[in-house]
Write a protein that holds these residues in place. Structure first.
Motif, short mmCIF file in Angstrom:
data_model
loop_
_atom_site.label_atom_id
_atom_site.label_comp_id
_atom_site.label_asym_id
_atom_site.label_seq_id
_atom_site.Cartn_x
_atom_site.Cartn_y
_atom_site.Cartn_z
N THR A 38 0.83 -1.20 0.00
CA THR A 38 0.00 0.00 0.00
C THR A 38 0.87 1.25 0.00
O THR A 38 0.61 2.20 -0.75
CB THR A 38 -0.93 0.01 1.22
OG1 THR A 38 -1.76 -1.15 1.19
CG2 THR A 38 -1.80 1.25 1.24
N ASN A 39 1.91 1.26 0.83
CA ASN A 39 2.82 2.41 0.85
C ASN A 39 3.49 2.60 -0.51
O ASN A 39 3.62 3.72 -1.00
CB ASN A 39 3.88 2.23 1.93
CG ASN A 39 3.31 2.30 3.33
OD1 ASN A 39 2.13 2.59 3.52
ND2 ASN A 39 4.14 2.02 4.31
N GLY A 148 7.41 -3.55 -2.29
CA GLY A 148 6.68 -3.42 -1.03
C GLY A 148 5.88 -4.67 -0.70
O GLY A 148 5.83 -5.11 0.46
N GLY A 149 5.26 -5.28 -1.72
CA GLY A 149 4.51 -6.51 -1.50
C GLY A 149 5.40 -7.66 -1.07
O GLY A 149 5.04 -8.44 -0.17
N THR A 158 1.39 -10.37 5.51
CA THR A 158 0.22 -9.68 4.98
C THR A 158 0.54 -9.14 3.59
O THR A 158 1.71 -9.05 3.20
CB THR A 158 -0.22 -8.52 5.88
OG1 THR A 158 0.86 -7.55 5.98
CG2 THR A 158 -0.56 -9.01 7.28
N LEU A 159 -0.52 -8.77 2.87
CA LEU A 159 -0.36 -8.15 1.56
C LEU A 159 -1.46 -7.12 1.39
O LEU A 159 -2.64 -7.43 1.57
CB LEU A 159 -0.43 -9.20 0.45
CG LEU A 159 -0.09 -8.72 -0.97
CD1 LEU A 159 1.33 -8.20 -1.04
CD2 LEU A 159 -0.30 -9.83 -1.98
N PHE A 160 -1.08 -5.90 1.08
CA PHE A 160 -1.99 -4.76 1.00
C PHE A 160 -2.71 -4.54 2.33
O PHE A 160 -3.91 -4.25 2.36
CB PHE A 160 -3.00 -4.93 -0.14
CG PHE A 160 -2.44 -4.62 -1.49
CD1 PHE A 160 -2.22 -3.31 -1.88
CD2 PHE A 160 -2.10 -5.64 -2.37
CE1 PHE A 160 -1.69 -3.01 -3.12
CE2 PHE A 160 -1.56 -5.35 -3.61
CZ PHE A 160 -1.36 -4.03 -3.98
N HIS A 161 -1.94 -4.67 3.41
CA HIS A 161 -2.47 -4.32 4.73
C HIS A 161 -2.77 -2.82 4.76
O HIS A 161 -2.01 -2.01 4.24
CB HIS A 161 -1.44 -4.67 5.80
CG HIS A 161 -1.87 -4.30 7.18
ND1 HIS A 161 -3.00 -4.80 7.78
CD2 HIS A 161 -1.31 -3.46 8.11
CE1 HIS A 161 -3.12 -4.32 8.99
NE2 HIS A 161 -2.11 -3.50 9.21
N LEU A 176 -4.47 -9.59 2.02
CA LEU A 176 -4.22 -10.98 2.38
C LEU A 176 -3.55 -11.02 3.74
O LEU A 176 -2.66 -10.21 4.03
CB LEU A 176 -3.31 -11.63 1.33
CG LEU A 176 -2.76 -13.02 1.66
CD1 LEU A 176 -3.89 -14.04 1.63
CD2 LEU A 176 -1.67 -13.40 0.67
N ASP A 177 -3.96 -11.95 4.59
CA ASP A 177 -3.37 -12.09 5.93
C ASP A 177 -3.13 -13.56 6.20
O ASP A 177 -4.08 -14.37 6.17
CB ASP A 177 -4.30 -11.49 6.99
CG ASP A 177 -3.62 -11.35 8.35
OD1 ASP A 177 -2.59 -12.02 8.57
OD2 ASP A 177 -4.12 -10.57 9.18
#
Length: 236
Positions: A38-39, A148-149, A158-161, A176-177
């Protein structure tokens, strides 16, 4: 300067002359903010916006700016758009702006942006300058997001937290968690992890490029063989 076609500009920006993987520009935000996908995506979109707007403006004024003062003028144009993007993020994406922090105003010093302004936008017509800025920005954003991913998935599971910080409340369950029992690799979210991850991405690109070049040479050799056979005199 012979202007490139749209396809060539897009190919250069996304792959052949990717500013992160080939030119190695903009490494400060690339390595610093890519702790999550996300960042990375947020910083990439901000950078892309500045690239497109600054390229377009510099293309429009290229015949009005004297060569002796072109760089100060370019920096002033870029700084104006960075300020606009920063204020917009404060108003619309305040929590994400707090996460990215100092690296938003530091877009002014991103060598990828001033490099495109000097190398291309100052010599190209408006439509080509916009396509160049968009392609270079998207290519840079993809590297930010992928790196970042990778770091987020390996380090935190996680992914796109917190995707809602960028995409709104509708994206709250988008990520995704892997669960609380996931034992992440601390190295991935530390600064050395950014260098290692970027190194793997550059190596992967080089491998793909070399393989594509070998396949192209092999295809060219196969095309040349019938021509050589036809040129040889028939026996007897």
């Amino acid at each position: 300067m012979a202007e490139k076609g749209y396809g060539s500009l897009i190919g250069d920006g996304l792959w052949s002359n990717n500013q992160a993987l080939v030119a190695m520009l903009g490494l400060c935000p690339l390595l610093a903010v890519t702790t999550t996908a996300t960042n990375g995506l947020g910083m990439g979109l901000a950078t892309t916006t500045v690239l497109v707007l600054s390229n377009a403006t510099i293309s429009l004024i290229r015949n009005l700016v004297r060569p002796e003062v072109r760089l100060p003028v370019f920096v002033l144009v870029i700084a104006s758009f960075v300020t606009t993007v920063e204020l917009t993020m404060q108003a619309a994406f305040y929590e994400l702006y707090l996460v990215l922090g100092l690296f938003i105003p530091l877009i002014v010093t991103n060598c990828a942006i001033i490099g495109r302004a000097e190398a291309y936008a100052s010599k190209a017509r408006l439509d080509k300058a916009i396509v160049d800025g968009l392609a270079m920005g998207i290519g840079f954003s993809l590297v930010l997001m992928v790196l970042g991913g990778m770091r987020e998935l390996l380090g935190q599971g996680t992914l796109f937290h917190q995707a809602e910080l960028l995409l709104g409340e509708g994206a709250r369950g988008f990520g995704l968690d892997l669960g609380p029992d996931f034992q992440g690799a601390l190295l991935a979210i530390l600064p050395p992890g950014a260098f290692i991850g970027l190194g793997f991405l550059i190596a992967l690109k080089n491998i793909i490029d070399k393989r594509a070049a070998r396949l192209k040479r092999a295809a060219a050799a196969r095309r040349d063989l019938p021509e050589q056979d036809a040129a040889q005199p028939a026996p007897g």
